[in-house]
Write a protein that holds these residues in place. Structure first.
Motif, PDB file in Angstrom:
ATOM      1  N   ASN A  18       7.444  71.368 -18.830  1.00  0.00           N
ATOM      2  CA  ASN A  18       8.027  71.947 -19.144  1.00  0.00           C
ATOM      3  C   ASN A  18       7.966  72.571 -20.313  1.00  0.00           C
ATOM      4  N   ALA A  19       8.055  74.085 -20.471  1.00  0.00           N
ATOM      5  CA  ALA A  19       8.506  74.962 -21.214  1.00  0.00           C
ATOM      6  C   ALA A  19       9.330  74.202 -22.844  1.00  0.00           C
ATOM      7  N   LEU A  20       8.217  74.533 -23.580  1.00  0.00           N
ATOM      8  CA  LEU A  20       8.932  74.090 -24.724  1.00  0.00           C
ATOM      9  C   LEU A  20      10.457  74.365 -25.566  1.00  0.00           C
ATOM     10  N   SER A  21      11.367  73.996 -25.826  1.00  0.00           N
ATOM     11  CA  SER A  21      12.145  74.316 -26.396  1.00  0.00           C
ATOM     12  C   SER A  21      12.557  73.755 -27.884  1.00  0.00           C
ATOM     13  N   ASP A  22      13.653  74.293 -28.587  1.00  0.00           N
ATOM     14  CA  ASP A  22      14.139  73.295 -29.549  1.00  0.00           C
ATOM     15  C   ASP A  22      15.035  71.494 -29.348  1.00  0.00           C
ATOM     16  N   TYR A  23      14.866  71.742 -29.911  1.00  0.00           N
ATOM     17  CA  TYR A  23      14.841  69.802 -30.029  1.00  0.00           C
ATOM     18  C   TYR A  23      16.559  69.784 -30.526  1.00  0.00           C
ATOM     19  N   ALA A  24      17.291  69.313 -29.363  1.00  0.00           N
ATOM     20  CA  ALA A  24      19.094  68.857 -30.116  1.00  0.00           C
ATOM     21  C   ALA A  24      19.119  68.099 -29.771  1.00  0.00           C
ATOM     22  N   ALA A  25      19.076  67.216 -28.469  1.00  0.00           N
ATOM     23  CA  ALA A  25      19.329  66.147 -28.573  1.00  0.00           C
ATOM     24  C   ALA A  25      19.055  65.108 -28.265  1.00  0.00           C
ATOM     25  N   PRO A  26      18.987  63.503 -27.919  1.00  0.00           N
ATOM     26  CA  PRO A  26      18.152  62.705 -27.687  1.00  0.00           C
ATOM     27  C   PRO A  26      17.685  63.060 -25.951  1.00  0.00           C
ATOM     28  N   VAL A  27      16.983  62.252 -25.415  1.00  0.00           N
ATOM     29  CA  VAL A  27      16.892  62.802 -23.746  1.00  0.00           C
ATOM     30  C   VAL A  27      16.198  61.385 -23.040  1.00  0.00           C
ATOM     31  N   LEU A  28      17.227  61.489 -22.022  1.00  0.00           N
ATOM     32  CA  LEU A  28      17.115  60.144 -21.294  1.00  0.00           C
ATOM     33  C   LEU A  28      16.098  59.735 -20.537  1.00  0.00           C
ATOM     34  N   LEU A  29      15.285  58.783 -20.347  1.00  0.00           N
ATOM     35  CA  LEU A  29      14.305  58.611 -20.018  1.00  0.00           C
ATOM     36  C   LEU A  29      14.953  57.827 -18.283  1.00  0.00           C
ATOM     37  N   SER A  30      14.849  58.193 -17.211  1.00  0.00           N
ATOM     38  CA  SER A  30      14.892  57.430 -16.259  1.00  0.00           C
ATOM     39  C   SER A  30      14.073  57.464 -14.626  1.00  0.00           C
ATOM     40  N   THR A  31      14.723  56.321 -14.130  1.00  0.00           N
ATOM     41  CA  THR A  31      14.194  56.514 -12.780  1.00  0.00           C
ATOM     42  C   THR A  31      15.051  55.489 -11.822  1.00  0.00           C
ATOM     43  N   ALA A  32      15.028  55.554 -10.495  1.00  0.00           N
ATOM     44  CA  ALA A  32      15.618  54.703  -9.496  1.00  0.00           C
ATOM     45  C   ALA A  32      15.299  53.343  -9.412  1.00  0.00           C
ATOM     46  N   GLU A  33      16.546  52.332  -8.858  1.00  0.00           N
ATOM     47  CA  GLU A  33      15.837  51.530  -9.405  1.00  0.00           C
ATOM     48  C   GLU A  33      15.158  50.980  -7.901  1.00  0.00           C
ATOM     49  N   GLY A  34      13.735  49.773  -8.178  1.00  0.00           N
ATOM     50  CA  GLY A  34      12.866  49.557  -7.731  1.00  0.00           C
ATOM     51  C   GLY A  34      11.402  50.954  -7.302  1.00  0.00           C
ATOM     52  N   GLU A  35      11.188  51.781  -8.868  1.00  0.00           N
ATOM     53  CA  GLU A  35      10.832  52.750  -8.553  1.00  0.00           C
ATOM     54  C   GLU A  35      10.049  52.894  -9.915  1.00  0.00           C
ATOM     55  N   GLU A  36       9.099  53.264 -10.077  1.00  0.00           N
ATOM     56  CA  GLU A  36       8.100  53.532 -11.689  1.00  0.00           C
ATOM     57  C   GLU A  36       7.679  54.834 -11.903  1.00  0.00           C
ATOM     58  N   ARG A  37       8.077  55.359 -13.524  1.00  0.00           N
ATOM     59  CA  ARG A  37       8.019  56.261 -13.388  1.00  0.00           C
ATOM     60  C   ARG A  37       7.789  56.404 -15.366  1.00  0.00           C
ATOM     61  N   ALA A  38       6.406  57.452 -14.872  1.00  0.00           N
ATOM     62  CA  ALA A  38       5.962  57.798 -16.249  1.00  0.00           C
ATOM     63  C   ALA A  38       6.029  59.488 -16.785  1.00  0.00           C
ATOM     64  N   VAL A  39       7.085  59.297 -18.276  1.00  0.00           N
ATOM     65  CA  VAL A  39       7.978  60.764 -18.484  1.00  0.00           C
ATOM     66  C   VAL A  39       6.791  61.156 -19.567  1.00  0.00           C
ATOM     67  N   SER A  40       6.311  62.254 -19.769  1.00  0.00           N
ATOM     68  CA  SER A  40       5.152  62.451 -21.066  1.00  0.00           C
ATOM     69  C   SER A  40       6.297  63.447 -21.481  1.00  0.00           C
ATOM     70  N   ILE A  41       6.350  63.552 -22.953  1.00  0.00           N
ATOM     71  CA  ILE A  41       6.787  64.854 -24.120  1.00  0.00           C
ATOM     72  C   ILE A  41       6.404  64.539 -25.093  1.00  0.00           C
ATOM     73  N   GLU A  42       6.176  66.173 -24.997  1.00  0.00           N
ATOM     74  CA  GLU A  42       5.157  66.566 -26.041  1.00  0.00           C
ATOM     75  C   GLU A  42       6.204  67.117 -27.155  1.00  0.00           C
ATOM     76  N   THR A  43       5.625  66.922 -28.252  1.00  0.00           N
ATOM     77  CA  THR A  43       6.355  67.619 -30.170  1.00  0.00           C
ATOM     78  C   THR A  43       5.748  68.483 -30.235  1.00  0.00           C
ATOM     79  N   ALA A  44       6.282  69.484 -31.094  1.00  0.00           N
ATOM     80  CA  ALA A  44       5.360  70.988 -31.508  1.00  0.00           C
ATOM     81  C   ALA A  44       6.064  71.091 -33.092  1.00  0.00           C
ATOM     82  N   LEU A  45       6.135  70.902 -34.187  1.00  0.00           N
ATOM     83  CA  LEU A  45       7.013  70.596 -35.909  1.00  0.00           C
ATOM     84  C   LEU A  45       6.122  71.807 -36.018  1.00  0.00           C
ATOM     85  N   TYR A  46       6.994  72.954 -36.550  1.00  0.00           N
ATOM     86  CA  TYR A  46       7.063  74.268 -36.945  1.00  0.00           C
ATOM     87  C   TYR A  46       7.605  74.396 -38.074  1.00  0.00           C
TER      88      TYR A  46
END
Length: 214
Positions: free
Chosen positions: A67-95
């Protein structure tokens, strides 16, 4: 006097330039500044709350799953439904704090939230001398953990069965195994079915002396 005044003014200008350089240098000079995620990327069996540490004097933006870059303001919750597997990628940009400047560092991190139980291991049991030889077929990168015990002697043993290796199971002992994936999920436990295997050889027979009271 005019020459002296000119030298003083020139010195003041030089000091102002040096001071300005000292203010600007950290913005571009501290290129070694890094963004640290917590927890570290890896496989987790439960939802995780991912936070980032941003060095002082910088601005951090993040992008989740492209998704589009946005200012980091709070932690991100990574989850998925029970019985499933999910890969989550987070890109960071330091300015730098100054607007309009390009990112000094970009990084990409990947977490896997795995709430899917692995398949149980398939046991292969063959008669071998005075007991049985047990091997386990595993799925993917799952590890196989086993436990065996003998009800008469109360002896027990447990461990991890490496791919292609076997375990000797003495006659009369019981054996069970479970698969464990990288996230720590455990499969259903399976036990060795010895009824389908030819009886193991008897360890020994007492020939002498004959049984009785002496």
């Amino acid at each position: 006097m005019m020459k002296s005044g000119f030298m003083v003014a020139k010195s003041l200008v030089s000091l102002m330039v040096v001071a300005l350089m000292a203010t600007v240098t950290p913005v571009y000079g501290q290129s070694r500044a890094v963004v640290k995620p917590n927890p570290l990327p890896g496989s987790y069996q439960n939802p995780v709350l991912v936070s980032f540490s941003c060095p002082d004097g910088y601005r951090l933006q993040i992008s989740v799953d492209g998704n589009a870059l946005s200012d980091y303001a709070a932690p991100v919750l990574l989850s998925t439904a029970e019985g499933e597997e999910r890969a989550v990628s987070i890109e960071t940009a330091l300015y730098p704090l100054q607007p309009g400047l390009p990112a000094l560092r970009t990084e990409k991190f990947v977490w896997v939230v795995d709430r899917k139980l692995p398949s149980p291991p398939a046991l292969n049991v063959t008669a071998s001398g005075t007991g049985y030889t047990v091997s386990c077929a595993r799925s993917g990168e799952d590890s196989i953990r086993y436990r065996m015990w003998h009800p008469r002697s109360s002896a027990s043993a447990e461990g991890t069965l490496a791919p292609g290796s076997t375990v000797f199971l003495p006659e009369g002992a019981a054996f069970c195994a479970t698969a464990v994936d990288r996230a720590g999920n455990r499969s259903e436990t399976v036990s060795a079915d010895l009824s389908r295997v030819g009886a193991a050889a008897v360890a020994f027979h007492v020939v002498s002396p004959a049984r009785g009271t002496w």
